[in-house]
Scaffold this motif. Sequence first.
Motif, PDB file in Angstrom:
ATOM      1  N   MET A 165      52.868  41.291  38.285  1.00 45.44           N
ATOM      2  CA  MET A 165      51.498  40.914  37.947  1.00 45.44           C
ATOM      3  C   MET A 165      51.261  39.537  38.562  1.00 45.44           C
ATOM      4  SD  MET A 165      49.152  42.323  36.204  1.00 45.44           S
ATOM      5  CE  MET A 165      48.267  42.353  34.692  1.00 45.44           C
ATOM      6  N   LEU A 166      50.249  39.420  39.390  1.00 46.21           N
ATOM      7  CA  LEU A 166      49.960  38.143  40.037  1.00 46.21           C
ATOM      8  C   LEU A 166      49.291  37.190  39.053  1.00 46.21           C
ATOM      9  CD1 LEU A 166      48.656  39.434  43.466  1.00 46.21           C
ATOM     10  CD2 LEU A 166      50.879  38.420  42.969  1.00 46.21           C
ATOM     11  N   PRO A 167      49.680  35.919  39.072  1.00 43.10           N
ATOM     12  CA  PRO A 167      49.055  34.953  38.171  1.00 43.10           C
ATOM     13  C   PRO A 167      47.609  34.670  38.588  1.00 43.10           C
ATOM     14  CG  PRO A 167      50.709  33.892  39.545  1.00 43.10           C
ATOM     15  CD  PRO A 167      50.761  35.350  39.853  1.00 43.10           C
ATOM     16  N   PRO A 168      46.815  34.091  37.704  1.00 40.38           N
ATOM     17  CA  PRO A 168      45.419  33.760  38.052  1.00 40.38           C
ATOM     18  C   PRO A 168      45.345  32.847  39.260  1.00 40.38           C
ATOM     19  CG  PRO A 168      45.810  33.489  35.694  1.00 40.38           C
ATOM     20  CD  PRO A 168      47.149  33.743  36.331  1.00 40.38           C
ATOM     21  N   GLY A 169      44.258  32.991  39.997  1.00 40.27           N
ATOM     22  CA  GLY A 169      44.035  32.153  41.167  1.00 40.27           C
ATOM     23  C   GLY A 169      44.219  32.887  42.486  1.00 40.27           C
ATOM     24  N   GLY A 208      43.892  41.274  36.492  1.00 37.47           N
ATOM     25  CA  GLY A 208      44.583  42.467  36.029  1.00 37.47           C
ATOM     26  C   GLY A 208      45.523  43.037  37.071  1.00 37.47           C
ATOM     27  N   ALA A 209      45.891  44.279  36.830  1.00 31.58           N
ATOM     28  CA  ALA A 209      46.864  44.968  37.677  1.00 31.58           C
ATOM     29  C   ALA A 209      46.161  45.816  38.732  1.00 31.58           C
ATOM     30  CB  ALA A 209      47.749  45.861  36.809  1.00 31.58           C
ATOM     31  N   PRO A 210      46.857  46.123  39.838  1.00 32.97           N
ATOM     32  CA  PRO A 210      46.260  46.992  40.847  1.00 32.97           C
ATOM     33  C   PRO A 210      46.100  48.401  40.294  1.00 32.97           C
ATOM     34  CG  PRO A 210      48.523  46.392  41.430  1.00 32.97           C
ATOM     35  CD  PRO A 210      48.185  45.683  40.177  1.00 32.97           C
TER      36      PRO A 210
END
Length: 143
Positions: free
Chosen positions: A49-53, A82-84
Motif C-alpha cells: 500500500m503506497l503512503p499518502p503523497g 487506497g489500493a489498486p
Amino acid sequence: MRFAPIILPAALTLAACTTPAPVTPVGPPDVTTGTTVVNVTAFYRERIMLPPGHVLNVRVEDVSLADAPARVLAEANEPIVGAPPYRLTLAFSSAEIDPRHTYAVRADIRDPSGALVFVTDTRHAILTNGAPTSAEIVLKSVR
C-alpha cells in the motif's frame, strides 16, 4: 411449505435468466459531441500500500513518429488513495485524432519528491487501427 423444494430452485432459475440492466459508459459529465473519452485502469502486482503523497500520471500520446518525441493529447494527474486498481478518464477533442497515426496510453506513479516508483513498460495502443478506447495498464516497479 411442502412445495418449497420445487419453488425455490424455479425462482432462482428464473432470476438467473433475466437480462441485466444496461451499463452506461463512465465519463465526465461535461462530455459533448466531438470529444473522445479514454478510460484507463492502472495497477501494480506488488502487495504493498503506497503512503499518502504518491501521484498517478496518465497520458494519451501520438506515438506515430519514431524519431520525434511523442505528442501528448491528454494528461491527468491523480493523487493515489487506497489500493489498486486506479481508474482515470481522459477526455480531449476528437479533431486531434488522425486515423493514420498511432496512439498509446502510458502511466507512472511518483512519490512525493517526484521520483519514479512504478512505470509502464509495454505499449498500450488505443483509438486507431482497431485498438480500443480503454486500457488496463500493469505498472512495473523501478526499484
